[in-house]
Write a protein that holds these residues in place. Structure first.
Motif, PDB file in Angstrom:
ATOM      1  N   SER A  99     -32.551  50.667  17.970  1.00  0.00           N
ATOM      2  CA  SER A  99     -32.623  51.430  16.718  1.00  0.00           C
ATOM      3  C   SER A  99     -32.596  50.502  15.504  1.00  0.00           C
ATOM      4  O   SER A  99     -33.385  50.667  14.561  1.00  0.00           O
ATOM      5  N   LEU A 100     -31.680  49.525  15.511  1.00  0.00           N
ATOM      6  CA  LEU A 100     -31.613  48.582  14.400  1.00  0.00           C
ATOM      7  C   LEU A 100     -32.887  47.760  14.299  1.00  0.00           C
ATOM      8  O   LEU A 100     -33.392  47.488  13.196  1.00  0.00           O
ATOM      9  N   LEU A 101     -33.429  47.361  15.457  1.00  0.00           N
ATOM     10  CA  LEU A 101     -34.666  46.587  15.453  1.00  0.00           C
ATOM     11  C   LEU A 101     -35.834  47.437  14.948  1.00  0.00           C
ATOM     12  O   LEU A 101     -36.681  46.948  14.184  1.00  0.00           O
ATOM     13  N   SER A 102     -35.885  48.690  15.352  1.00  0.00           N
ATOM     14  CA  SER A 102     -36.962  49.580  14.891  1.00  0.00           C
ATOM     15  C   SER A 102     -36.865  49.798  13.385  1.00  0.00           C
ATOM     16  O   SER A 102     -37.881  49.800  12.674  1.00  0.00           O
ATOM     17  N   TYR A 103     -35.636  49.983  12.893  1.00  0.00           N
ATOM     18  CA  TYR A 103     -35.435  50.162  11.450  1.00  0.00           C
ATOM     19  C   TYR A 103     -35.895  48.918  10.692  1.00  0.00           C
ATOM     20  O   TYR A 103     -36.586  49.014   9.662  1.00  0.00           O
ATOM     21  N   ALA A 104     -35.528  47.741  11.230  1.00  0.00           N
ATOM     22  CA  ALA A 104     -35.934  46.497  10.571  1.00  0.00           C
ATOM     23  C   ALA A 104     -37.452  46.336  10.609  1.00  0.00           C
ATOM     24  O   ALA A 104     -38.059  45.891   9.621  1.00  0.00           O
ATOM     25  N   ALA A 105     -38.072  46.691  11.741  1.00  0.00           N
ATOM     26  CA  ALA A 105     -39.532  46.583  11.847  1.00  0.00           C
ATOM     27  C   ALA A 105     -40.217  47.527  10.856  1.00  0.00           C
ATOM     28  O   ALA A 105     -41.213  47.161  10.214  1.00  0.00           O
ATOM     29  N   TRP A 106     -39.683  48.725  10.705  1.00  0.00           N
ATOM     30  CA  TRP A 106     -40.241  49.677   9.742  1.00  0.00           C
ATOM     31  C   TRP A 106     -40.135  49.142   8.320  1.00  0.00           C
ATOM     32  O   TRP A 106     -41.096  49.204   7.542  1.00  0.00           O
ATOM     33  N   ARG A 107     -38.970  48.577   7.973  1.00  0.00           N
ATOM     34  CA  ARG A 107     -38.795  47.999   6.636  1.00  0.00           C
ATOM     35  C   ARG A 107     -39.734  46.806   6.440  1.00  0.00           C
ATOM     36  O   ARG A 107     -40.275  46.612   5.341  1.00  0.00           O
ATOM     37  N   LEU A 108     -39.930  46.045   7.506  1.00  0.00           N
ATOM     38  CA  LEU A 108     -40.795  44.876   7.415  1.00  0.00           C
ATOM     39  C   LEU A 108     -42.241  45.273   7.114  1.00  0.00           C
ATOM     40  O   LEU A 108     -42.875  44.733   6.187  1.00  0.00           O
ATOM     41  N   PHE A 109     -42.760  46.206   7.873  1.00  0.00           N
ATOM     42  CA  PHE A 109     -44.152  46.610   7.680  1.00  0.00           C
ATOM     43  C   PHE A 109     -44.338  47.387   6.372  1.00  0.00           C
ATOM     44  O   PHE A 109     -45.438  47.445   5.827  1.00  0.00           O
ATOM     45  N   SER A 110     -43.258  47.993   5.875  1.00  0.00           N
ATOM     46  CA  SER A 110     -43.353  48.697   4.597  1.00  0.00           C
ATOM     47  C   SER A 110     -43.417  47.733   3.421  1.00  0.00           C
ATOM     48  O   SER A 110     -43.928  48.076   2.350  1.00  0.00           O
TER      49      SER A 110
END
Length: 457
Positions: free
Chosen positions: A170-181
């Motif tokens: 979950s933390l990795l997915s959140y970070a990936a979402w913030r990264l691509f945003s």
């Protein structure tokens, strides 16, 4: 420059709060002061000072090539406190072979985990979210770790292990979402340095830890020499030649240290002979020479006969008139005094001629209590594997005799015995087995040709 991000600040708040509460409730100020005094010993402070000097020099080098600037100071300080000091207090990890440990650390630093950890920690929640997240995650991780070592808590370990995985993803997915945003905001030289600095400092720190491991290794051996070499002149000779003999090979140095308790060291020639003997043993261990069956077994191959059963015998070293390799005890239950198996390979300097598998029962088990079926099955499986390794497809003949109640049997001159002596032992002796020699000089007389070969090479 941001002093602390929300996750770091939340971790610091919880750490200070928990430690303060424990000290206040338990009234443990005396113990805390004692811990501080122990930490402030001259030897520890000296190592920390040298470590800080090494890290400062590394930072200077990185700054000279534009891989570090003042904006990375916070990251460098956190790295020093969390990782550098942690490595120092975990120096026992380097007690085996520092070269292998250095390779392991390089793989760890350059692995995918480093990048994933950086990404997961780069994007955090606000301070209130982190104040909730930090204790929850810490509790789940502690429960998962604790349950893994407890018998009967397998389901708890699986549940909390699954929760750890879910939180991590979950933390990795959140970070990936913030990264691509915000990819453009992430891909900056400053972010690159923030990612690279801890990894580069870790890589540059490995030589320091290697040197510290070498220093500790020589310190341990120097202390042992006083107990094993009685003649002051011989002791001085050994200490002068020590680094010339072993250099940075701390693994062989520690192996030689163990042999000093079992070999004669009365003269300079004796000490030099022990060094040549252990170096010859290392060369044979690397080459693993073939041993014809009529003479016995290769000790280095025999040491691996039961590796699939967690009984991997260690180095083949001198052992009071003979040579042997002993596998660490394999516990069949979680109890430290429960049922366990050991495996030992014994023989001469170059050939193994005796194999011993021993089952030790739980010392607290009452006489009227039965051995658990799982322990019996583990003993039977290991015994079968050892017989198969020795006799190949003919192991069934030996196994049949033992199953029919025989306490000993023989095949092609190799004897197999079941002995009840401080445990249940399966002993396999090759006809070339002669038992331990009376002294080191007896070994030299019998193996003079082999020793001469080892010294000349």
């Amino acid at each position: 420059m941001e002093i602390l991000n929300p996750r770091e600040l939340a971790s610091l708040i919880w750490f200070v709060g928990v430690v303060g509460l424990l000290v206040w409730k338990a009234k443990a100020w005396g113990a805390l002061l004692g811990l501080v005094r122990s930490f402030c010993k001259p030897i520890i402070l000296t190592v920390i000072a040298l470590m800080a000097l090494w890290v400062a020099s590394s930072i200077w080098v990185l700054a000279r090539i534009d891989l570090w600037d003042i904006g990375n100071l916070k990251t460098s300080l956190i790295w020093f406190l969390a990782f550098a000091l942690g490595w120092m207090f975990n120096v026992r990890r380097w007690e085996g072979d520092p070269s292998e440990m250095a390779k392991s650390m390089v793989r760890e630093v350059l692995g995918v985990t480093t990048a994933v950890t950086f990404l997961a920690e780069f994007y955090t929640f606000n301070i209130w979210g982190e104040l909730i997240l930090v204790p929850v995650v810490s509790f789940i991780v502690l429960m998962a770790t604790f349950a893994q070592g407890q018998e009967g808590h397998e389901i708890v370990a699986k549940v909390f292990g699954a929760l750890v995985s879910i939180i991590g993803l979950s933390l990795l997915s959140y970070a990936a979402w913030r990264l691509f945003s915000d990819l453009r905001g992430f891909a900056t030289p400053e972010t690159g340095r923030e990612f690279a600095v801890p990894a580069l400092l870790s890589l540059l720190f490995i030589p320091f830890m290697y040197g510290l491991a070498v220093w500790n290794g020589y310190g341990e051996v120097s202390r042992v020499l006083y107990f094993t070499i009685k003649d002051p002149n011989v002791l001085a000779f050994a200490k002068r030649r020590l680094f010339l003999w072993f250099g940075l090979d701390v693994s062989l140095l520690r192996r030689w240290r163990v042999s000093l308790f079992r070999l004669e060291t009365r003269t300079n020639a004796d000490v030099r002979r022990t060094v040549l003997t252990m170096k010859a043993a290392r060369r044979r261990e690397i080459r693993k020479p073939h041993i014809p069956h009529e003479f016995g077994w290769s000790p280095y191959r025999a040491a691996k006969f039961l590796s699939k059963h967690d009984l991997n015998a260690g180095p083949y070293n001198p052992s009071y008139g003979e040579w042997s390799a002993l596998a660490p005890s394999h516990y069949l239950t979680k109890s430290p005094i429960g049922d366990r198996l050991t495996y030992q390979v014994t023989g001469t300097e170059e050939i193994a001629t005796k194999l011993t598998l021993t089952f030790f029962s739980d010392r607290l088990r009452k006489d009227d209590e039965d051995t658990p079926p799982s322990s019996i099955r583990a003993l039977a499986d290991a015994s079968t594997a050892l017989l198969m390794a020795v006799f190949d497809e003919r192991f069934a003949d030996v196994s049949r005799d033992l199953s029919n109640g025989a306490r000993s049997t023989e095949l092609d001159g190799v004897t197999v015995e079941l002995v009840e002596d401080e445990g249940t032992k399966l002993i396999i002796r090759h006809p070339m087995y002669t038992g331990p020699k009376e002294s080191w000089s007896d070994i030299l007389e019998d193996d003079d040709a082999s020793f001469t070969h080892g010294e000349s090479s």
